[in-house]
Design a protein around this motif. Structure first.
Motif, PDB file in Angstrom:
ATOM      1  N   VAL A   1       5.199   1.118   0.311  1.00 47.07           N
ATOM      2  CA  VAL A   1       6.080   1.071  -0.870  1.00 47.07           C
ATOM      3  C   VAL A   1       5.823   2.230  -1.833  1.00 47.07           C
ATOM      4  O   VAL A   1       4.742   2.805  -1.838  1.00 47.07           O
ATOM      5  CB  VAL A   1       5.899  -0.263  -1.665  1.00 47.07           C
ATOM      6  CG1 VAL A   1       6.633  -1.400  -1.025  1.00 47.07           C
ATOM      7  CG2 VAL A   1       4.437  -0.582  -1.866  1.00 47.07           C
ATOM      8  N   GLY A   2       6.840   2.535  -2.631  1.00 46.24           N
ATOM      9  CA  GLY A   2       6.702   3.577  -3.655  1.00 46.24           C
ATOM     10  C   GLY A   2       6.091   2.985  -4.911  1.00 46.24           C
ATOM     11  O   GLY A   2       5.777   1.787  -4.949  1.00 46.24           O
ATOM     12  N   ASN A   3       5.928   3.805  -5.918  1.00 44.97           N
ATOM     13  CA  ASN A   3       5.413   3.311  -7.201  1.00 44.97           C
ATOM     14  C   ASN A   3       6.530   2.641  -8.001  1.00 44.97           C
ATOM     15  O   ASN A   3       7.691   3.011  -7.866  1.00 44.97           O
ATOM     16  CB  ASN A   3       4.838   4.452  -8.013  1.00 44.97           C
ATOM     17  CG  ASN A   3       3.372   4.671  -7.730  1.00 44.97           C
ATOM     18  OD1 ASN A   3       2.693   3.761  -7.254  1.00 44.97           O
ATOM     19  ND2 ASN A   3       2.888   5.850  -8.007  1.00 44.97           N
ATOM     20  N   PHE A   4       6.146   1.686  -8.838  1.00 47.23           N
ATOM     21  CA  PHE A   4       7.133   1.019  -9.695  1.00 47.23           C
ATOM     22  C   PHE A   4       7.715   1.994 -10.712  1.00 47.23           C
ATOM     23  O   PHE A   4       6.997   2.828 -11.265  1.00 47.23           O
ATOM     24  CB  PHE A   4       6.462  -0.117 -10.462  1.00 47.23           C
ATOM     25  CG  PHE A   4       6.323  -1.383  -9.663  1.00 47.23           C
ATOM     26  CD1 PHE A   4       7.410  -2.201  -9.454  1.00 47.23           C
ATOM     27  CD2 PHE A   4       5.101  -1.749  -9.129  1.00 47.23           C
ATOM     28  CE1 PHE A   4       7.289  -3.371  -8.739  1.00 47.23           C
ATOM     29  CE2 PHE A   4       4.967  -2.919  -8.398  1.00 47.23           C
ATOM     30  CZ  PHE A   4       6.064  -3.733  -8.197  1.00 47.23           C
TER      31      PHE A   4
ATOM     32  N   GLU B   1      -1.669  10.211 -12.022  1.00 47.51           N
ATOM     33  CA  GLU B   1      -1.448   8.764 -12.062  1.00 47.51           C
ATOM     34  C   GLU B   1      -0.065   8.414 -11.526  1.00 47.51           C
ATOM     35  O   GLU B   1       0.119   7.405 -10.859  1.00 47.51           O
ATOM     36  CB  GLU B   1      -1.600   8.250 -13.494  1.00 47.51           C
ATOM     37  CG  GLU B   1      -3.055   8.031 -13.858  1.00 47.51           C
ATOM     38  CD  GLU B   1      -3.229   7.575 -15.286  1.00 47.51           C
ATOM     39  OE1 GLU B   1      -2.251   7.652 -16.056  1.00 47.51           O
ATOM     40  OE2 GLU B   1      -4.344   7.168 -15.630  1.00 47.51           O
ATOM     41  N   GLN B   2       0.904   9.248 -11.851  1.00 45.98           N
ATOM     42  CA  GLN B   2       2.265   9.021 -11.351  1.00 45.98           C
ATOM     43  C   GLN B   2       2.315   9.188  -9.844  1.00 45.98           C
ATOM     44  O   GLN B   2       3.007   8.477  -9.134  1.00 45.98           O
ATOM     45  CB  GLN B   2       3.239  10.019 -11.998  1.00 45.98           C
ATOM     46  CG  GLN B   2       3.532   9.743 -13.454  1.00 45.98           C
ATOM     47  CD  GLN B   2       4.331   8.482 -13.663  1.00 45.98           C
ATOM     48  OE1 GLN B   2       5.203   8.169 -12.868  1.00 45.98           O
ATOM     49  NE2 GLN B   2       4.014   7.744 -14.692  1.00 45.98           N
ATOM     50  N   LYS B   3       1.573  10.176  -9.363  1.00 46.62           N
ATOM     51  CA  LYS B   3       1.600  10.510  -7.934  1.00 46.62           C
ATOM     52  C   LYS B   3       0.854   9.474  -7.108  1.00 46.62           C
ATOM     53  O   LYS B   3       1.284   9.078  -6.036  1.00 46.62           O
ATOM     54  CB  LYS B   3       0.946  11.880  -7.722  1.00 46.62           C
ATOM     55  CG  LYS B   3       1.913  13.021  -7.929  1.00 46.62           C
ATOM     56  CD  LYS B   3       2.555  13.402  -6.608  1.00 46.62           C
ATOM     57  CE  LYS B   3       3.625  14.460  -6.817  1.00 46.62           C
ATOM     58  NZ  LYS B   3       4.705  14.338  -5.886  1.00 46.62           N
ATOM     59  N   ASN B   4      -0.319   9.044  -7.631  1.00 46.16           N
ATOM     60  CA  ASN B   4      -1.147   8.110  -6.866  1.00 46.16           C
ATOM     61  C   ASN B   4      -0.467   6.762  -6.756  1.00 46.16           C
ATOM     62  O   ASN B   4       0.310   6.382  -7.613  1.00 46.16           O
ATOM     63  CB  ASN B   4      -2.498   7.916  -7.557  1.00 46.16           C
ATOM     64  CG  ASN B   4      -3.388   9.110  -7.312  1.00 46.16           C
ATOM     65  OD1 ASN B   4      -3.060   9.973  -6.496  1.00 46.16           O
ATOM     66  ND2 ASN B   4      -4.491   9.168  -8.018  1.00 46.16           N
ATOM     67  N   PHE B   5      -0.824   6.037  -5.706  1.00 41.11           N
ATOM     68  CA  PHE B   5      -0.223   4.713  -5.536  1.00 41.11           C
ATOM     69  C   PHE B   5      -0.868   3.726  -6.502  1.00 41.11           C
ATOM     70  O   PHE B   5      -2.084   3.675  -6.640  1.00 41.11           O
ATOM     71  CB  PHE B   5      -0.407   4.245  -4.096  1.00 41.11           C
ATOM     72  CG  PHE B   5       0.151   2.881  -3.870  1.00 41.11           C
ATOM     73  CD1 PHE B   5       1.524   2.693  -3.833  1.00 41.11           C
ATOM     74  CD2 PHE B   5      -0.678   1.778  -3.733  1.00 41.11           C
ATOM     75  CE1 PHE B   5       2.057   1.434  -3.660  1.00 41.11           C
ATOM     76  CE2 PHE B   5      -0.136   0.515  -3.551  1.00 41.11           C
ATOM     77  CZ  PHE B   5       1.219   0.344  -3.517  1.00 41.11           C
ATOM     78  N   ASN B   6      -0.027   2.968  -7.191  1.00 45.44           N
ATOM     79  CA  ASN B   6      -0.516   1.948  -8.127  1.00 45.44           C
ATOM     80  C   ASN B   6      -0.068   0.572  -7.651  1.00 45.44           C
ATOM     81  O   ASN B   6       1.112   0.374  -7.402  1.00 45.44           O
ATOM     82  CB  ASN B   6       0.048   2.190  -9.525  1.00 45.44           C
ATOM     83  CG  ASN B   6      -0.398   3.517 -10.083  1.00 45.44           C
ATOM     84  OD1 ASN B   6      -1.582   3.786 -10.117  1.00 45.44           O
ATOM     85  ND2 ASN B   6       0.541   4.350 -10.475  1.00 45.44           N
TER      86      ASN B   6
ATOM     87  N   ASP C   1       0.839  -1.194   0.000  1.00 46.73           N
ATOM     88  CA  ASP C   1       0.000   0.000   0.000  1.00 46.73           C
ATOM     89  C   ASP C   1       0.869   1.237   0.000  1.00 46.73           C
ATOM     90  O   ASP C   1       2.091   1.152   0.080  1.00 46.73           O
ATOM     91  CB  ASP C   1      -0.972  -0.007   1.189  1.00 46.73           C
ATOM     92  CG  ASP C   1      -0.245  -0.152   2.509  1.00 46.73           C
ATOM     93  OD1 ASP C   1       0.935   0.250   2.580  1.00 46.73           O
ATOM     94  OD2 ASP C   1      -0.832  -0.665   3.466  1.00 46.73           O
ATOM     95  N   GLU C   2       0.196   2.372  -0.092  1.00 46.66           N
ATOM     96  CA  GLU C   2       0.874   3.650  -0.211  1.00 46.66           C
ATOM     97  C   GLU C   2       1.834   3.907   0.948  1.00 46.66           C
ATOM     98  O   GLU C   2       2.868   4.533   0.779  1.00 46.66           O
ATOM     99  CB  GLU C   2      -0.194   4.737  -0.252  1.00 46.66           C
ATOM    100  CG  GLU C   2       0.268   5.980  -0.927  1.00 46.66           C
ATOM    101  CD  GLU C   2      -0.850   6.964  -1.147  1.00 46.66           C
ATOM    102  OE1 GLU C   2      -2.006   6.619  -0.863  1.00 46.66           O
ATOM    103  OE2 GLU C   2      -0.554   8.071  -1.602  1.00 46.66           O
TER     104      GLU C   2
ATOM    105  N   ARG D   1      10.363  -1.211  -7.289  1.00 40.70           N
ATOM    106  CA  ARG D   1       9.860  -0.195  -6.346  1.00 40.70           C
ATOM    107  C   ARG D   1      10.572  -0.395  -5.014  1.00 40.70           C
ATOM    108  O   ARG D   1      10.951  -1.518  -4.656  1.00 40.70           O
ATOM    109  CB  ARG D   1       8.340  -0.287  -6.186  1.00 40.70           C
ATOM    110  CG  ARG D   1       7.863  -1.533  -5.475  1.00 40.70           C
ATOM    111  CD  ARG D   1       6.343  -1.554  -5.310  1.00 40.70           C
ATOM    112  NE  ARG D   1       5.910  -2.744  -4.596  1.00 40.70           N
ATOM    113  CZ  ARG D   1       4.641  -3.091  -4.445  1.00 40.70           C
ATOM    114  NH1 ARG D   1       3.699  -2.371  -4.989  1.00 40.70           N
ATOM    115  NH2 ARG D   1       4.318  -4.168  -3.759  1.00 40.70           N
TER     116      ARG D   1
END
Lengths: 427, 339
Positions: free
Chosen positions: A349-352, B290-295, A345-346, A373
């Motif tokens: 972890v960071g985004n890939f 989209e880049q900022k939000n968690f994916n 979750d936010e 990530r």
């Protein structure tokens, strides 16, 4: 494998299964079980995690005294909120006689899902930890507090260790249930041989061998001032652990498995299991053979995050009926959809971040996408995701996806590279 | 100067006799010219009453509000003692008399009027689109029908390329109905606006433009995907989109506006460009969010075509996995955000 931690929201629905639990538990044998329960019930306590703001229960589990100074062993997953959100939750215990008190986290072993706490006002009697392995078939007795219904004892059998697991666990044939997590499983002499940790249902349950609790206790006894934030300890343990299994795997070239003329990584180690099947149907204009491999177990970090696993999936597509354009159109749309996810979750972890290019390996041309990530609080740990499709031939292609969780940056890159280098065309 | 002779044999200058000295233009609330009243030597009177030369239904205008006199070669507006007065353009103070040069505006009540002298220059004449212009293409039934047929054929081909199962007539029909429905819905909106503004539906023309637009969008997607594959630049695919889709949107809207409004092509181009800039901004904001939000899943662009379209060399595994410092920096930076 289902972890036994339970939250309040599950309690209401779980009550409806009460009758089923009673029916599936082995009948009370009388004498020794009764005696064990009477003698040791005072050493087993309920561990409660309370939300500081609302003072409401956020989770419950079991624990037991292991020293005369009030040291308590339970599962890491029972008290994980204290580590993940320090300052937001507190822990307290409740004894069978109604005595309550505060618990302080002293040390933990996140790899084997254990935590050592110190209970205020609990001193004197405690349970002995038995480092010796029980005999297969030996009767064991599990204690705990299922579904917040009060302390119970469950009789079962020792059935050896899980042989193909990355994280050593005892296979206990007995019915342990949510809320019993962290409770002790005793031998007939009343010594702790394992700690309740997980269940797969139908009396297939798992225990953490007591030897890990012995090590944790020895280490934890030396701790006078526990840190406020355990993140560094958790990340150190995870980094050491991933090195311990990644190192041997990377020392040798990957032993390949062969599917339809292609060679690719298969059961690289006893702790990696593969399952596969073929998809063929009348209306479908292509054939698909797939194999999914993964480590049997992973490490619980928080409600939304686990770590320390290797998973990969190969899909071989062949077609005689789709033309080249349609086939590549299909492959491209398949490639665009990541078919394995890693949770998280936010907060954790960071985004890939990804890169992609054409890669040639063993004479095969592939399009490779590699993404990584980083963990936010557990420094030095990463998840990696790699997906690749070979496109050397016009009517067949191998699509493969590799997911590594909780590894160092270097190990993620080295393992992914070795994985790609193991893929070859042999026909 | 052309001269004319009357019945009594007197010769007049045609301009003095027949042509007005200029026009008073009455603007609507939206700034369009509602109508023009010719100004002659005798002058004019403006008000709500029916004995005026210029009758305006503005409730803030008196029955006899103002008069216009031709004095010494210019038009002079005079307040006839009205309640709300007359105002030269941009002024907040009432004026008793206002001298109006050609092109000057005056506010009376809530209505704006403008005096245009006979010698006021007009805008350059626009060239009518030639028969080969795409604008005219939409007006020929044959070319329109050809566009429809090409669009349907293209949609059918796309449907065929996208399926990996045996041909199913029902699914195909539904797929085609879907495409046609999109074109019809989009064109109906434009046709409705056309009807409101220029009192013509132009429905089939709008359908033609929408069909061509749909083909253009699809071809753009296909070609940018092939270019990215050929040169191994998949990472640029979103950038192609950020530039290409707004340009196509602007072109589509420009052509549809031509059948909705009588404004000049440059005005239409400005409006379309405005929409395109808006679309670019929207794209950028969405991709930033989209880049900022968690994916949960990795987000990546990837293309895959037949090897014969590949124009660049492949990397060796060692080269691919020799990740740059920048890559690691991006990964670590992403983990630090919102920490």
């Amino acid at each position: 494998m289902k972890v036994l931690n339970i939250t309040i929201k599950y309690l209401a629905c779980s009550l409806s299964f009460l009758s089923l639990i009673i029916l599936t538990s082995p009948a009370n044998a009388g004498g020794p079980t009764e005696d064990l329960f009477r003698r040791h019930k005072g050493n087993v306590l309920q561990v409660r995690i309370l939300d500081i703001a609302s003072n409401a229960k956020a989770g419950i589990g079991s624990g037991f005294a292991v020293s005369s100074h009030g040291h308590i062993i339970t599962n890491y997953h029972v008290i994980s909120e204290l580590v993940v959100h320090p300052g937001r939750y507190r822990a307290e215990y409740l004894l069978e006689n109604g005595q309550k008190g505060t618990l302080q986290l002293m040390d933990l072993d996140v790899i084997h899902d254990l935590a050592l706490l110190k209970a205020e006002g609990v001193a004197g009697k405690f349970l002995k930890l038995e480092g010796k392995e029980p005999v297969k078939g030996e009767k064991l007795f599990s204690l705990g507090n299922p579904f917040d219904l009060g302390l119970i004892i469950v009789e079962g059998t020792f059935n050896g260790f899980l042989e193909k697991s990355l994280y050593k666990k005892i296979h206990f044939t007995g019915s342990i249930n949510p809320g019993m997590s962290g409770g002790p499983t005793l031998n007939q002499k009343g010594a702790v041989v394992g700690i309740n940790v997980a269940t797969a249902g139908n009396q297939v349950s798992f225990l953490v061998p007591a030897m890990y609790a012995i090590e944790l206790l020895a280490r934890g006894k030396k701790v006078n001032e526990p840190p406020e934030d355990f993140s560094q300890i958790v990340s150190r343990q995870l980094l050491d652990n991933q090195d311990s299994y990644m190192g041997p795997l990377l020392r040798e070239p990957f032993s390949p498995v062969s599917i339809g003329g292609y060679e690719m990584p298969g059961e690289l180690s006893p702790f990696i299991k593969c399952w596969g099947d073929t998809r063929k149907s009348e209306g479908l204009l292509y054939d698909q053979v797939y194999q999914t491999c993964s480590t049997d177990d992973d490490i619980y970090l928080s409600g939304s995050m686990s770590s320390g696993s290797i998973r990969f999936r190969h899909e071989l597509f062949k077609t005689e009926k789709l033309g080249t354009s349609r086939f590549y159109n299909f492959l491209e749309s398949h490639f665009k959809q990541p078919n394995m996810h890693l949770g998280g979750d936010e907060e954790s972890v960071g985004n890939f971040q990804c890169k992609s290019n054409f890669v040639v390996h063993n004479g095969l041309n592939s399009k490779v996408v590699f993404c990584m990530r980083g963990y936010k609080k557990l420094g030095g740990l990463y998840d990696s995701f790699m997906t690749a499709t070979t496109f050397s031939r016009d009517n067949e292609a191998l699509h493969t996806t590799l997911v590594l969780s909780g590894v160092s940056y270097e190990n993620a890159v080295r393992f992914s590279r070795a994985y790609m280098e193991a893929i070859a065309w042999k026909k | 100067m052309e001269e004319i002779e009357n019945e009594e044999g007197k010769i007049y200058n045609r301009r003095e006799v027949e042509l007005p000295l200029g026009y008073i233009e009455i603007f609507s609330r939206t700034g369009k010219i509602k109508y023009r009243v010719p100004v002659r030597q005798l002058g004019l009177r403006l008000g709500r009453a029916y004995d005026n030369d210029i009758i305006l239904d503005d409730p803030y205008i008196c029955p006899h509000h103002a008069s216009f006199q031709w004095l010494n070669g210019s038009l002079v507006a005079e307040d006839l003692g009205s309640v709300n007065g007359i105002f030269p353009e941009g002024k907040k103070q009432k004026a008793e008399r206002v001298q109006l040069a050609s092109g000057d505006k005056l506010r009376v009540g809530r209505t704006v009027i403008r005096f245009c002298g006979a010698d006021l220059p007009v805008a350059k004449t626009q060239l009518e689109p030639s028969a080969l212009s795409p604008v005219r293409l939409f007006e020929h039934p044959l070319s329109l029908i050809s566009i429809y047929i090409v669009m349907l054929a293209y949609a059918g081909l796309n449907f065929h390329l996208d399926t990996t199962v045996k041909f199913d007539g029902l699914k195909f029909a539904f797929g085609m109905i879907g495409v046609v429905a999109i074109v019809i819905i989009w064109s109906s909106v434009w046709a409705f606006v056309s009807r409101l503004i220029i009192h013509r539906w132009n429905f089939f023309i709008h359908c033609g433009i929408a069909s061509l637009g749909l083909i253009a969008f699809s071809l753009f997607e296909l070609s940018s995907s092939y270019i990215c594959f050929a040169f191994g630049i998949d990472g640029f695919l979103p950038s192609f989109g950020i530039v290409g889709y707004p340009v196509l949107t602007a072109l589509l809207i420009y052509h549809q506006l031509r059948y909705v409004s009588l404004a000049s092509p440059s005005q239409l181009a400005k409006a379309s460009l405005g929409v395109a800039v808006g679309v670019v901004c929207l794209f950028v904001v969405i991709s930033h969010l989209e880049q900022k939000n968690f994916n949960y899943f990795p987000r990546y662009s990837v293309t895959l075509k037949s090897p014969k379209f590949k124009l660049v060399d492949s990397e060796k595994t060692g080269e691919f996995f020799a990740l740059s410092k920048d890559f690691r920096k991006r990964v670590d930076h992403s983990a630090l955000e919102t920490k």
